[in-house]
Design a protein around this motif. Structure first.
Motif: not given
Length: 326
Positions: A22-48
């Protein structure tokens, strides 16, 4: 003590399996989760707002969600694309109702949510326990509370509430669930919608199935009521329909003759099907490219044809599980 000439070698500790990151963007605007197999999702904190969900076979994962090239991601307005979260009112609020002072689609998609943390799980999919391949999943939780509202918003909707929005990524699915708590002394009514923009190849060869026989309100045709006669909903012009109280839980998006997505509703009775088509897409300032209406379709699980009533101290939960069928 007898000295053994051939002592057994020490058993090396088992290597730990790769874990989701799980990585938090440098500007703290979004969260990205990545599985070991490469699938990923990004959630913008604005509005979730979920702004990306990539999955599929092979190293190059395919984007499943459509986001406009002109989508505003700085928090000044809702995102055009991804999965905006609509709460506590869908559409324009009715007159003489507790939500009547709110803007269209409420406030949840307009506010910055708090990132509450992650949890991960791992399950063996084949073979003996501990020896077969495993499926990882990662859950991201986001919170929004009545204290986060501005004074104006609290005046528009003066109820004490707590929202926890959970986004769970696994190998071929994305689950989005909203938990609503009434933390005040007054009961309140609300609606909610997961406004999912799916990325597709061509709207002309795409159909939505699983809605046969369901009554819908056609907002393009002056909010008149109709019954869905055909099993496949095909889009050949501007489409804005609210399918109500659907008996089956799964709605599917089919491209050509191949299923592309399944949308499985959980405690949500309704589905909105929307595509602006050519003229309306061109008239929307944040929709780009203009011709990209052919590459997107909204199939939106929600509770919008009626109201959820939540009394003091009670909780409610509903959401969807999206499955990519690549």
């Amino acid at each position: 003590m007898v000295d053994r000439p051939n002592k057994p070698s020490a058993i090396a500790p088992a290597a730990s399996a790769p874990q989701p990151t799980v990585d938090i963007a440098d500007d703290n605007s979004s969260i990205t989760a990545t599985l070991p197999s490469g699938e990923n999702v990004t959630v913008l904190l604005h509005g979730a707002t979920v702004t990306s969900w990539k999955s599929g076979p092979g190293a190059e994962k395919k984007e499943n969600l459509w986001v406009s090239e002109k989508a505003v991601l700085d928090g000044s307005k809702p995102v055009r694309g991804g999965i905006p979260l609509v709460f506590p009112i869908f559409g324009a609020p009715p007159a003489n109702h507790a939500t009547s002072k709110l803007p269209q689609h409420g406030f949840a998609r307009n506010l910055r949510w708090e990132y509450l943390g992650k949890s991960t799980s791992e399950s063996t999919t084949s073979g003996d326990a501990g020896t077969g391949p495993t499926d990882n999943s990662v859950k991201l939780d986001f919170g929004l509370y009545s204290a986060n509202l501005t004074d104006e918003q609290q005046d528009q909707w003066p109820y004490d509430f707590g929202l926890v929005y959970s986004v769970t990524l696994s190998r071929d699915t994305l689950q989005t669930m909203l938990n609503v708590r009434n933390e005040g002394q007054l009961g309140f009514d609300f609606q909610m919608l997961l406004h999912t923009y799916f990325r597709i190849g061509d709207i002309g060869s795409t159909a939505i199935t699983g809605l046969s026989g369901v009554t819908y309100t056609d907002k393009v045709l002056n909010a008149t009521e109709h019954a869905q006669a055909e099993n496949a909903v095909r889009i050949a012009g501007e489409t804005d329909r609210v399918y109500k109280r659907i008996p089956q839980s799964t709605t599917s998006i089919v491209e050509g003759d191949k299923p592309r997505f399944d949308v499985v509703r959980d405690n949500l009775p309704d589905t909105v099907v929307w595509n602006p088509f050519k003229e309306k897409a061109a008239a929307m300032a944040d929709f780009a490219p203009d011709g990209d209406y052919v590459h997107m379709v909204c199939v939106e699980a929600g509770y919008v044809s009626d109201w959820v009533r939540l009394e003091p101290g009670d909780t409610w939960e509903g959401g969807q599980r999206l499955r990519s069928l690549l």
